[in-house]
Design a protein around this motif. Structure first.
Motif, PDB file in Angstrom:
ATOM      1  N   ILE A   1       7.291  -1.501 -14.554  1.00  0.00           N
ATOM      2  CA  ILE A   1       7.022  -1.659 -13.126  1.00  0.00           C
ATOM      3  C   ILE A   1       5.625  -2.258 -12.978  1.00  0.00           C
ATOM      4  O   ILE A   1       4.634  -1.648 -13.369  1.00  0.00           O
ATOM      5  N   VAL A   2       5.567  -3.476 -12.450  1.00  0.00           N
ATOM      6  CA  VAL A   2       4.285  -4.174 -12.304  1.00  0.00           C
ATOM      7  C   VAL A   2       3.782  -4.165 -10.858  1.00  0.00           C
ATOM      8  O   VAL A   2       2.619  -4.474 -10.607  1.00  0.00           O
ATOM      9  N   ALA A   3       4.654  -3.824  -9.928  1.00  0.00           N
ATOM     10  CA  ALA A   3       4.256  -3.733  -8.523  1.00  0.00           C
ATOM     11  C   ALA A   3       5.247  -2.824  -7.816  1.00  0.00           C
ATOM     12  O   ALA A   3       6.432  -2.801  -8.149  1.00  0.00           O
ATOM     13  N   ASN A   4       4.760  -2.068  -6.857  1.00  0.00           N
ATOM     14  CA  ASN A   4       5.656  -1.291  -6.006  1.00  0.00           C
ATOM     15  C   ASN A   4       5.002  -1.098  -4.651  1.00  0.00           C
ATOM     16  O   ASN A   4       3.794  -1.220  -4.503  1.00  0.00           O
ATOM     17  N   GLY A   5       5.825  -0.847  -3.671  1.00  0.00           N
ATOM     18  CA  GLY A   5       5.349  -0.662  -2.311  1.00  0.00           C
ATOM     19  C   GLY A   5       6.409  -1.101  -1.326  1.00  0.00           C
ATOM     20  O   GLY A   5       7.581  -1.298  -1.677  1.00  0.00           O
ATOM     21  N   THR A   6       5.999  -1.275  -0.102  1.00  0.00           N
ATOM     22  CA  THR A   6       6.909  -1.747   0.935  1.00  0.00           C
ATOM     23  C   THR A   6       7.238  -3.221   0.668  1.00  0.00           C
ATOM     24  O   THR A   6       6.507  -3.898  -0.074  1.00  0.00           O
ATOM     25  N   PRO A   7       8.291  -3.734   1.279  1.00  0.00           N
ATOM     26  CA  PRO A   7       8.564  -5.166   1.119  1.00  0.00           C
ATOM     27  C   PRO A   7       7.359  -6.025   1.492  1.00  0.00           C
ATOM     28  O   PRO A   7       7.043  -6.991   0.794  1.00  0.00           O
ATOM     29  N   GLU A   8       6.656  -5.661   2.547  1.00  0.00           N
ATOM     30  CA  GLU A   8       5.486  -6.450   2.955  1.00  0.00           C
ATOM     31  C   GLU A   8       4.379  -6.383   1.903  1.00  0.00           C
ATOM     32  O   GLU A   8       3.723  -7.387   1.615  1.00  0.00           O
ATOM     33  N   GLN A   9       4.177  -5.215   1.309  1.00  0.00           N
ATOM     34  CA  GLN A   9       3.170  -5.098   0.254  1.00  0.00           C
ATOM     35  C   GLN A   9       3.531  -5.967  -0.951  1.00  0.00           C
ATOM     36  O   GLN A   9       2.657  -6.570  -1.565  1.00  0.00           O
ATOM     37  N   LEU A  10       4.826  -6.043  -1.269  1.00  0.00           N
ATOM     38  CA  LEU A  10       5.224  -6.906  -2.381  1.00  0.00           C
ATOM     39  C   LEU A  10       5.007  -8.373  -2.051  1.00  0.00           C
ATOM     40  O   LEU A  10       4.610  -9.151  -2.919  1.00  0.00           O
TER      41      LEU A  10
ATOM     42  N   GLU B   1       2.661  -9.544  -0.471  1.00  0.00           N
ATOM     43  CA  GLU B   1       1.223  -9.787  -0.592  1.00  0.00           C
ATOM     44  C   GLU B   1       0.706  -9.565  -2.007  1.00  0.00           C
ATOM     45  O   GLU B   1      -0.482  -9.743  -2.266  1.00  0.00           O
ATOM     46  N   SER B   2       1.577  -9.198  -2.943  1.00  0.00           N
ATOM     47  CA  SER B   2       1.157  -8.896  -4.310  1.00  0.00           C
ATOM     48  C   SER B   2       0.526 -10.115  -4.974  1.00  0.00           C
ATOM     49  O   SER B   2       0.970 -11.250  -4.803  1.00  0.00           O
ATOM     50  N   GLU B   3      -0.497  -9.847  -5.741  1.00  0.00           N
ATOM     51  CA  GLU B   3      -1.166 -10.893  -6.508  1.00  0.00           C
ATOM     52  C   GLU B   3      -0.671 -10.942  -7.957  1.00  0.00           C
ATOM     53  O   GLU B   3      -1.137 -11.775  -8.735  1.00  0.00           O
ATOM     54  N   HIS B   4       0.250 -10.053  -8.316  1.00  0.00           N
ATOM     55  CA  HIS B   4       0.745 -10.054  -9.696  1.00  0.00           C
ATOM     56  C   HIS B   4       1.484 -11.371  -9.942  1.00  0.00           C
ATOM     57  O   HIS B   4       2.356 -11.767  -9.154  1.00  0.00           O
ATOM     58  N   PRO B   5       1.152 -12.083 -11.027  1.00  0.00           N
ATOM     59  CA  PRO B   5       1.756 -13.402 -11.280  1.00  0.00           C
ATOM     60  C   PRO B   5       3.286 -13.393 -11.321  1.00  0.00           C
ATOM     61  O   PRO B   5       3.909 -14.294 -10.749  1.00  0.00           O
ATOM     62  N   ALA B   6       3.893 -12.408 -11.956  1.00  0.00           N
ATOM     63  CA  ALA B   6       5.357 -12.377 -12.048  1.00  0.00           C
ATOM     64  C   ALA B   6       5.984 -12.182 -10.673  1.00  0.00           C
ATOM     65  O   ALA B   6       6.997 -12.802 -10.341  1.00  0.00           O
ATOM     66  N   VAL B   7       5.380 -11.323  -9.863  1.00  0.00           N
ATOM     67  CA  VAL B   7       5.890 -11.075  -8.506  1.00  0.00           C
ATOM     68  C   VAL B   7       5.748 -12.331  -7.674  1.00  0.00           C
ATOM     69  O   VAL B   7       6.694 -12.750  -6.986  1.00  0.00           O
ATOM     70  N   LYS B   8       4.577 -12.962  -7.736  1.00  0.00           N
ATOM     71  CA  LYS B   8       4.334 -14.174  -6.950  1.00  0.00           C
ATOM     72  C   LYS B   8       5.334 -15.279  -7.295  1.00  0.00           C
ATOM     73  O   LYS B   8       5.927 -15.889  -6.401  1.00  0.00           O
ATOM     74  N   VAL B   9       5.528 -15.528  -8.585  1.00  0.00           N
ATOM     75  CA  VAL B   9       6.449 -16.590  -9.004  1.00  0.00           C
ATOM     76  C   VAL B   9       7.871 -16.264  -8.560  1.00  0.00           C
ATOM     77  O   VAL B   9       8.579 -17.120  -8.030  1.00  0.00           O
ATOM     78  N   PHE B  10       8.287 -15.022  -8.757  1.00  0.00           N
ATOM     79  CA  PHE B  10       9.646 -14.636  -8.385  1.00  0.00           C
ATOM     80  C   PHE B  10       9.873 -14.798  -6.887  1.00  0.00           C
ATOM     81  O   PHE B  10      10.868 -15.390  -6.454  1.00  0.00           O
ATOM     82  N   LEU B  11       8.955 -14.282  -6.075  1.00  0.00           N
ATOM     83  CA  LEU B  11       9.123 -14.365  -4.627  1.00  0.00           C
ATOM     84  C   LEU B  11       8.993 -15.793  -4.113  1.00  0.00           C
ATOM     85  O   LEU B  11       9.704 -16.188  -3.183  1.00  0.00           O
ATOM     86  N   GLU B  12       8.099 -16.589  -4.710  1.00  0.00           N
ATOM     87  CA  GLU B  12       7.987 -17.993  -4.302  1.00  0.00           C
ATOM     88  C   GLU B  12       9.266 -18.751  -4.637  1.00  0.00           C
ATOM     89  O   GLU B  12       9.699 -19.613  -3.870  1.00  0.00           O
ATOM     90  N   THR B  13       9.868 -18.416  -5.758  1.00  0.00           N
ATOM     91  CA  THR B  13      11.131 -19.053  -6.145  1.00  0.00           C
ATOM     92  C   THR B  13      12.219 -18.684  -5.146  1.00  0.00           C
ATOM     93  O   THR B  13      13.036 -19.516  -4.755  1.00  0.00           O
ATOM     94  N   TRP B  14      12.212 -17.428  -4.719  1.00  0.00           N
ATOM     95  CA  TRP B  14      13.262 -16.946  -3.814  1.00  0.00           C
ATOM     96  C   TRP B  14      13.031 -17.411  -2.382  1.00  0.00           C
ATOM     97  O   TRP B  14      13.913 -17.919  -1.723  1.00  0.00           O
ATOM     98  N   PHE B  15      11.815 -17.175  -1.872  1.00  0.00           N
ATOM     99  CA  PHE B  15      11.510 -17.412  -0.459  1.00  0.00           C
ATOM    100  C   PHE B  15      10.786 -18.716  -0.196  1.00  0.00           C
ATOM    101  O   PHE B  15      10.645 -19.130   0.947  1.00  0.00           O
ATOM    102  N   GLY B  16      10.258 -19.354  -1.231  1.00  0.00           N
ATOM    103  CA  GLY B  16       9.429 -20.538  -1.042  1.00  0.00           C
ATOM    104  C   GLY B  16       7.983 -20.129  -0.827  1.00  0.00           C
ATOM    105  O   GLY B  16       7.679 -18.982  -0.546  1.00  0.00           O
ATOM    106  N   LYS B  17       7.091 -21.087  -0.980  1.00  0.00           N
ATOM    107  CA  LYS B  17       5.667 -20.797  -0.793  1.00  0.00           C
ATOM    108  C   LYS B  17       5.380 -20.657   0.676  1.00  0.00           C
ATOM    109  O   LYS B  17       5.960 -21.331   1.515  1.00  0.00           O
ATOM    110  N   ASN B  18       4.445 -19.755   0.995  1.00  0.00           N
ATOM    111  CA  ASN B  18       4.080 -19.523   2.398  1.00  0.00           C
ATOM    112  C   ASN B  18       3.156 -20.591   2.905  1.00  0.00           C
ATOM    113  O   ASN B  18       2.374 -21.162   2.312  1.00  0.00           O
TER     114      ASN B  18
END
Length: 121
Positions: free
Chosen positions: A93-102, A104-121
């Motif tokens: 587990i590299v990050a946990n929290g509410t969806p909004e907290q995720l 905003e996560s700065e963890h590289p794996a989380v950022k890449v995964f979410l950017e792939t899914w949702f696109g860059k903000n």
């Protein structure tokens, strides 16, 4: 559970993926559990059926007081039904929290995964 009246005599192979998911949830909640574990509940479903399954999970939580633990790669669905999310990378587990907290996560794996899914903000 939103099933048609004429399905009670059908075999599982005769049901659509969405119908199988609804039957599975009905079988689980009839036992009045405190916790229901969902393993990839929306895998292989079209977006409309995915929304329906998400709503069934939320309804079980709301109406029956069931705690839901959902394992999913479907991030849209996870963000829709979750109060809390734990993000695993390489079995840790590299990050946990509410969806909004995720989001905003700065963890590289989380950022890449979410950017792939949702696109860059």
């Amino acid at each position: 559970m939103g099933l048609k009246k004429d399905v009670e005599d059908r075999f599982p192979a005769d049901l659509s993926g969405g119908m199988r998911k609804r039957v599975g949830l009905a079988r689980a909640i009839v036992m009045d559990p405190k916790v229901v574990l969902y393993d990839e509940p929306t895998t292989g479903l079209d977006p409309i059926t995915t929304d329906y399954v998400d709503e069934m999970i939320l309804a079980a939580q709301r109406e029956l007081g069931v705690t839901s633990v959902v394992i999913s790669h479907d991030i849209s669905s996870a963000f829709n039904v979750a109060d809390q999310i734990a993000f695993l990378s390489k079995g840790v587990i590299v990050a946990n929290g509410t969806p909004e907290q995720l989001r905003e996560s700065e963890h590289p794996a989380v950022k890449v995964f979410l950017e792939t899914w949702f696109g860059k903000n």
